[in-house]
Design an enzyme around this catalytic site. Sequence first.
Site, PDB file in Angstrom:
ATOM      1  N   ASP A  25     -34.417 -16.937  13.346  1.00  0.00           N
ATOM      2  CA  ASP A  25     -34.013 -16.351  14.457  1.00  0.00           C
ATOM      3  C   ASP A  25     -33.982 -14.841  14.565  1.00  0.00           C
ATOM      4  O   ASP A  25     -33.838 -13.811  15.564  1.00  0.00           O
ATOM      5  CB  ASP A  25     -31.997 -16.294  13.861  1.00  0.00           C
ATOM      6  CG  ASP A  25     -31.975 -16.336  12.506  1.00  0.00           C
ATOM      7  OD1 ASP A  25     -33.334 -15.706  11.547  1.00  0.00           O
ATOM      8  OD2 ASP A  25     -31.187 -16.551  11.931  1.00  0.00           O
ATOM      9  N   ASP A  74     -41.352 -24.993  20.277  1.00  0.00           N
ATOM     10  CA  ASP A  74     -40.803 -25.645  21.683  1.00  0.00           C
ATOM     11  C   ASP A  74     -39.872 -24.521  22.634  1.00  0.00           C
ATOM     12  O   ASP A  74     -39.653 -23.545  23.111  1.00  0.00           O
ATOM     13  CB  ASP A  74     -39.605 -27.520  22.078  1.00  0.00           C
ATOM     14  CG  ASP A  74     -39.857 -27.266  23.227  1.00  0.00           C
ATOM     15  OD1 ASP A  74     -40.214 -27.253  23.806  1.00  0.00           O
ATOM     16  OD2 ASP A  74     -38.428 -28.063  23.223  1.00  0.00           O
ATOM     17  N   ASP A  85     -40.921 -20.979  25.250  1.00  0.00           N
ATOM     18  CA  ASP A  85     -40.727 -20.572  26.152  1.00  0.00           C
ATOM     19  C   ASP A  85     -40.102 -18.860  26.119  1.00  0.00           C
ATOM     20  O   ASP A  85     -40.605 -18.312  26.908  1.00  0.00           O
ATOM     21  CB  ASP A  85     -39.858 -21.428  26.266  1.00  0.00           C
ATOM     22  CG  ASP A  85     -39.921 -22.905  27.362  1.00  0.00           C
ATOM     23  OD1 ASP A  85     -40.709 -22.858  26.846  1.00  0.00           O
ATOM     24  OD2 ASP A  85     -38.690 -23.517  28.214  1.00  0.00           O
ATOM     25  N   TYR A  93     -38.262 -33.958  16.663  1.00  0.00           N
ATOM     26  CA  TYR A  93     -38.490 -34.659  17.918  1.00  0.00           C
ATOM     27  C   TYR A  93     -38.231 -36.127  18.054  1.00  0.00           C
ATOM     28  O   TYR A  93     -39.020 -37.186  18.356  1.00  0.00           O
ATOM     29  CB  TYR A  93     -39.017 -34.089  19.057  1.00  0.00           C
ATOM     30  CG  TYR A  93     -38.572 -32.708  19.092  1.00  0.00           C
ATOM     31  CD1 TYR A  93     -37.058 -31.955  18.738  1.00  0.00           C
ATOM     32  CD2 TYR A  93     -39.236 -32.475  20.528  1.00  0.00           C
ATOM     33  CE1 TYR A  93     -36.913 -30.796  19.648  1.00  0.00           C
ATOM     34  CE2 TYR A  93     -38.921 -31.211  20.976  1.00  0.00           C
ATOM     35  CZ  TYR A  93     -37.707 -30.519  20.872  1.00  0.00           C
ATOM     36  OH  TYR A  93     -37.258 -29.307  21.090  1.00  0.00           O
ATOM     37  N   LYS A 114     -36.617 -22.069   8.753  1.00  0.00           N
ATOM     38  CA  LYS A 114     -35.013 -21.778   8.353  1.00  0.00           C
ATOM     39  C   LYS A 114     -34.916 -22.020   6.945  1.00  0.00           C
ATOM     40  O   LYS A 114     -34.040 -22.932   6.822  1.00  0.00           O
ATOM     41  CB  LYS A 114     -34.164 -21.863   9.951  1.00  0.00           C
ATOM     42  CG  LYS A 114     -33.303 -21.786   9.835  1.00  0.00           C
ATOM     43  CD  LYS A 114     -33.165 -20.470  10.375  1.00  0.00           C
ATOM     44  CE  LYS A 114     -31.056 -19.924   9.814  1.00  0.00           C
ATOM     45  NZ  LYS A 114     -30.676 -18.942   9.939  1.00  0.00           N
TER      46      LYS A 114
HETATM   47  C1  IPM Z   1     -42.482 -28.884  25.949  1.00  0.00           C
HETATM   48  C2  IPM Z   1     -41.482 -29.211  26.618  1.00  0.00           C
HETATM   49  C3  IPM Z   1     -41.373 -30.257  26.124  1.00  0.00           C
HETATM   50  C4  IPM Z   1     -41.300 -30.980  24.480  1.00  0.00           C
HETATM   51  C5  IPM Z   1     -40.327 -31.748  26.884  1.00  0.00           C
HETATM   52  C6  IPM Z   1     -40.303 -31.552  28.597  1.00  0.00           C
HETATM   53  C7  IPM Z   1     -40.222 -33.274  26.082  1.00  0.00           C
HETATM   54  O1  IPM Z   1     -40.422 -28.708  26.609  1.00  0.00           O
HETATM   55  O2  IPM Z   1     -43.383 -29.627  25.947  1.00  0.00           O
HETATM   56  O3  IPM Z   1     -42.988 -27.905  25.234  1.00  0.00           O
HETATM   57  O4  IPM Z   1     -39.840 -30.371  23.771  1.00  0.00           O
HETATM   58  O5  IPM Z   1     -42.528 -30.571  23.986  1.00  0.00           O
HETATM   59 MG    MG Z   2     -40.689 -26.601  26.173  1.00  0.00          MG
END
Ligand code: IPM
Ligand code: MG
Length: 357
Positions: free
Chosen positions: A223, A247, A251, A142, A191
């Site tokens: 994975d 990230d 989620d 990133y 990985k």
């Molecule tokens: C998160 C979000 C952010 C990230 C984005 C919006 C830049 O997805 O905080 O997880 O990738 O860190």
């Molecule tokens: Mg995110």
Amino acid sequence: MEYNIALLKGDGIGPEIVDSAVRVLEKTADKFGHKFNFTPYLIGGCAIDATGKPLPQETIDGCLASDSVLLGAVGGPKWDDQPGGNRPEKALLGIRSALGLFTNLRPAQLYPALRKASPLKDEIVAEGFDIMIVRELTGGIYFGDRGYRQGKYGEEAYDTEAYSVTEIERIGKVAFETAMKRSKRVCSIDKANVLESSRLWRKTMHKLAEQYPEVEYSDMFVDNAAMQLVRDPKQFDVIVTSNMFGDILSDEASQITGSIGMLASASLGAGTRGMYEPIHGSAPDIAGQNRANPMATILSGAMMLRYSFGLSEEADAIENAVNKVLDAGHRTADLMGTDKGTPLTCTEMTEKIIEVL
Ligand code: IPM
Ligand code: MG
């Protein structure tokens, strides 16, 4: 005690949920005899509208001058056409980097009252789970070198994943220290069967693990980890991983709790100043309708009290209030599942929590 808190409400539902968290923090301050001074700054799309830039210098300076930062969410379809370097999301990466917040703690736990909301089968989540994802936040792909160039098939775009031993060690230490206060298990996710940067990651983690003989250490390919999270989430205690893998996996972990609207996060650096935000986004589809679930932001406020100000009793009080309200059956729209009845609005939920406090 008196603390100065910078508020970055951002876009979409950001202002509603931050206002809710502020009300809960103010109630907590009253109850325990503290004083919190809140100062708002612009970030994301609203900052683009007002100043042309998603992260004005004034915002960075304001955050640097504060004891801690509470953030709502940024972004929305209105700013989708902004060039990559000027997108609202870029501001989030920018502020993390400007404040040196290399650690992102993302707890994912199953609230017993919300077990039915988990998409996983009851036999998988019957015993619950409590995972702390420790995500590296200011390095990796990133932030790596990127651009366009001529490749084998003509013009191509590229991004680069790079990690130094220093960056791996400092996030690794946070993970091991965190595990020492929990169930003393660390799983490092990489990985390493493909990526050179992951091989250095793994080698560095192994060395670090020797300094923490009480911690049960393991590593896993990303994975496989994605699969294990839905197969048997309770096998995990602390997960430590890179910026991008963290990230994605956070989620996934949030989804198996059944309620992304419940998950808080803390971004920390070397000092006590941190930035606290819900892990969900700006939900432009429900913005301004008073329907958002404020609990992830309220719980982020509790994390601020715990991690930045060392006020653990106060943080416990907020977390207990959230639990009590859930146990009493109160739900915002996102938590209704198949339940019938009228969900609480964002303000009603906030008031329920304040009442219990
Ligand atoms: C998160 C979000 C952010 C990230 C984005 C919006 C830049 O997805 O905080 O997880 O990738 O860190
Ligand atoms: Mg995110």
